[in-house]
Design a protein around this motif. Structure first.
Motif, PDB file in Angstrom:
ATOM      1  N   ILE A   1     106.497  35.285  86.390  1.00  0.00           N
ATOM      2  CA  ILE A   1     106.729  34.116  85.892  1.00  0.00           C
ATOM      3  C   ILE A   1     108.536  33.915  86.052  1.00  0.00           C
ATOM      4  O   ILE A   1     109.237  34.845  85.775  1.00  0.00           O
ATOM      5  CB  ILE A   1     106.465  33.874  84.573  1.00  0.00           C
ATOM      6  N   SER A   2     108.874  32.758  86.303  1.00  0.00           N
ATOM      7  CA  SER A   2     110.249  32.506  86.306  1.00  0.00           C
ATOM      8  C   SER A   2     110.752  31.078  86.232  1.00  0.00           C
ATOM      9  O   SER A   2     109.668  30.242  86.127  1.00  0.00           O
ATOM     10  CB  SER A   2     110.850  32.971  87.936  1.00  0.00           C
ATOM     11  N   ARG A   3     112.021  30.629  86.304  1.00  0.00           N
ATOM     12  CA  ARG A   3     112.215  29.586  86.005  1.00  0.00           C
ATOM     13  C   ARG A   3     113.531  29.008  86.532  1.00  0.00           C
ATOM     14  O   ARG A   3     114.269  29.838  87.067  1.00  0.00           O
ATOM     15  CB  ARG A   3     112.541  29.318  84.545  1.00  0.00           C
ATOM     16  N   ASP A   4     113.857  27.542  86.856  1.00  0.00           N
ATOM     17  CA  ASP A   4     114.853  26.975  87.108  1.00  0.00           C
ATOM     18  C   ASP A   4     115.404  26.135  86.272  1.00  0.00           C
ATOM     19  O   ASP A   4     114.690  25.036  86.054  1.00  0.00           O
ATOM     20  CB  ASP A   4     114.754  26.501  88.625  1.00  0.00           C
ATOM     21  N   ASN A   5     116.250  26.344  85.356  1.00  0.00           N
ATOM     22  CA  ASN A   5     116.768  25.655  84.118  1.00  0.00           C
ATOM     23  C   ASN A   5     117.150  24.170  84.626  1.00  0.00           C
ATOM     24  O   ASN A   5     117.058  23.093  83.967  1.00  0.00           O
ATOM     25  CB  ASN A   5     117.621  26.342  83.419  1.00  0.00           C
ATOM     26  N   ALA A   6     117.968  24.255  85.858  1.00  0.00           N
ATOM     27  CA  ALA A   6     118.542  23.046  86.454  1.00  0.00           C
ATOM     28  C   ALA A   6     117.429  22.041  86.832  1.00  0.00           C
ATOM     29  O   ALA A   6     117.388  20.865  86.552  1.00  0.00           O
ATOM     30  CB  ALA A   6     119.484  23.117  87.544  1.00  0.00           C
ATOM     31  N   LYS A   7     116.335  22.406  87.198  1.00  0.00           N
ATOM     32  CA  LYS A   7     115.245  21.688  87.609  1.00  0.00           C
ATOM     33  C   LYS A   7     114.081  21.482  86.395  1.00  0.00           C
ATOM     34  O   LYS A   7     113.097  20.787  86.586  1.00  0.00           O
ATOM     35  CB  LYS A   7     114.579  22.107  88.840  1.00  0.00           C
ATOM     36  N   ASN A   8     114.306  22.254  85.346  1.00  0.00           N
ATOM     37  CA  ASN A   8     113.371  22.040  84.316  1.00  0.00           C
ATOM     38  C   ASN A   8     111.867  22.443  84.977  1.00  0.00           C
ATOM     39  O   ASN A   8     110.845  21.670  84.651  1.00  0.00           O
ATOM     40  CB  ASN A   8     113.089  20.814  83.555  1.00  0.00           C
ATOM     41  N   THR A   9     112.001  23.477  85.759  1.00  0.00           N
ATOM     42  CA  THR A   9     110.748  24.025  86.320  1.00  0.00           C
ATOM     43  C   THR A   9     110.580  25.380  86.098  1.00  0.00           C
ATOM     44  O   THR A   9     111.352  26.237  86.256  1.00  0.00           O
ATOM     45  CB  THR A   9     110.954  23.639  87.700  1.00  0.00           C
ATOM     46  N   VAL A  10     109.180  25.716  85.899  1.00  0.00           N
ATOM     47  CA  VAL A  10     108.703  27.192  85.657  1.00  0.00           C
ATOM     48  C   VAL A  10     107.937  27.383  86.931  1.00  0.00           C
ATOM     49  O   VAL A  10     107.068  26.481  87.142  1.00  0.00           O
ATOM     50  CB  VAL A  10     108.169  27.373  84.416  1.00  0.00           C
ATOM     51  N   TYR A  11     107.828  28.558  87.370  1.00  0.00           N
ATOM     52  CA  TYR A  11     106.984  29.142  88.623  1.00  0.00           C
ATOM     53  C   TYR A  11     105.899  30.277  88.194  1.00  0.00           C
ATOM     54  O   TYR A  11     106.374  30.946  87.475  1.00  0.00           O
ATOM     55  CB  TYR A  11     107.816  29.292  89.704  1.00  0.00           C
ATOM     56  N   LEU A  12     105.154  30.254  88.678  1.00  0.00           N
ATOM     57  CA  LEU A  12     104.057  31.559  88.735  1.00  0.00           C
ATOM     58  C   LEU A  12     103.878  32.139  90.103  1.00  0.00           C
ATOM     59  O   LEU A  12     102.896  31.339  90.551  1.00  0.00           O
ATOM     60  CB  LEU A  12     102.831  31.204  88.029  1.00  0.00           C
ATOM     61  N   GLN A  13     104.456  33.172  90.304  1.00  0.00           N
ATOM     62  CA  GLN A  13     104.174  33.887  91.684  1.00  0.00           C
ATOM     63  C   GLN A  13     102.909  34.740  91.473  1.00  0.00           C
ATOM     64  O   GLN A  13     102.924  35.579  90.508  1.00  0.00           O
ATOM     65  CB  GLN A  13     105.352  34.365  92.069  1.00  0.00           C
ATOM     66  N   MET A  14     101.998  34.559  92.312  1.00  0.00           N
ATOM     67  CA  MET A  14     100.701  35.126  92.060  1.00  0.00           C
ATOM     68  C   MET A  14     100.472  36.172  93.395  1.00  0.00           C
ATOM     69  O   MET A  14     100.018  35.418  94.396  1.00  0.00           O
ATOM     70  CB  MET A  14      99.594  34.328  91.718  1.00  0.00           C
ATOM     71  N   ASN A  15     100.402  37.135  93.385  1.00  0.00           N
ATOM     72  CA  ASN A  15     100.469  38.101  94.434  1.00  0.00           C
ATOM     73  C   ASN A  15      98.942  38.892  94.205  1.00  0.00           C
ATOM     74  O   ASN A  15      98.550  38.937  93.047  1.00  0.00           O
ATOM     75  CB  ASN A  15     101.335  39.215  94.705  1.00  0.00           C
ATOM     76  N   SER A  16      98.278  39.546  95.336  1.00  0.00           N
ATOM     77  CA  SER A  16      97.382  40.415  95.337  1.00  0.00           C
ATOM     78  C   SER A  16      96.221  39.776  94.389  1.00  0.00           C
ATOM     79  O   SER A  16      95.548  40.230  93.530  1.00  0.00           O
ATOM     80  CB  SER A  16      97.676  41.783  94.604  1.00  0.00           C
ATOM     81  N   LEU A  17      95.883  38.546  94.655  1.00  0.00           N
ATOM     82  CA  LEU A  17      95.115  37.770  94.055  1.00  0.00           C
ATOM     83  C   LEU A  17      93.477  38.317  94.048  1.00  0.00           C
ATOM     84  O   LEU A  17      93.235  38.750  95.298  1.00  0.00           O
ATOM     85  CB  LEU A  17      95.041  36.274  94.576  1.00  0.00           C
ATOM     86  N   LYS A  18      92.725  38.159  92.993  1.00  0.00           N
ATOM     87  CA  LYS A  18      91.367  38.772  93.042  1.00  0.00           C
ATOM     88  C   LYS A  18      90.436  37.591  92.674  1.00  0.00           C
ATOM     89  O   LYS A  18      90.953  36.547  92.146  1.00  0.00           O
ATOM     90  CB  LYS A  18      91.323  39.760  91.891  1.00  0.00           C
TER      91      LYS A  18
END
Length: 117
Positions: A70-87
């Motif tokens: 999980i990460s964020r970009d405060n300037a864009k008021n956006t949060v991200y969820l990078q999902m790898n090795s999905l099951k």
């Protein structure tokens, strides 16, 4: 009021990756944390990941540790969820949420993630 708009869901094969985004708008100046929950068919909604809007503290469910970030970009008021090795068991509707420092939780409309085996 706060509005949350998610994007980035879709269909992916097992072992693949997806990145979810959640853009917040409205009264976001007192955001305390943002994060993600998910709900699979026939199951209750469960916590996935969260982060404080200031600082570096993040929290993950045991089931996604080491695979999701999980990460964020405060300037864009956006949060991200990078999902790898999905099951296949990651298949669910993923919901973004936001919590204000003075109280109050807000939820997005959800985005479908389907992982095929």
């Amino acid at each position: 009021q706060v509005q949350l708009v998610e994007s980035g869901g879709g269909l992916v094969q097992a072992g693949g990756s997806l990145r979810l985004s959640c853009a917040a708008s409205g009264r976001t100046s007192s955001t305390y944390l943002m994060g993600w929950y998910r709900q699979a068919p026939g199951k209750e909604r469960e916590f996935v990941a969260a982060l404080r809007w200031t600082g570096t503290r993040t929290t993950y469910a045991d089931s996604v540790k080491g695979r999701f970030t999980i990460s964020r970009d405060n300037a864009k008021n956006t949060v991200y969820l990078q999902m790898n090795s999905l099951k296949p068991e990651d298949t669910a509707v993923y919901y973004c949420y936001l919590q204000l420092s003075q109280g109050g939780d807000y939820w997005g409309q959800g985005t479908q993630v389907t992982v095929s085996s």
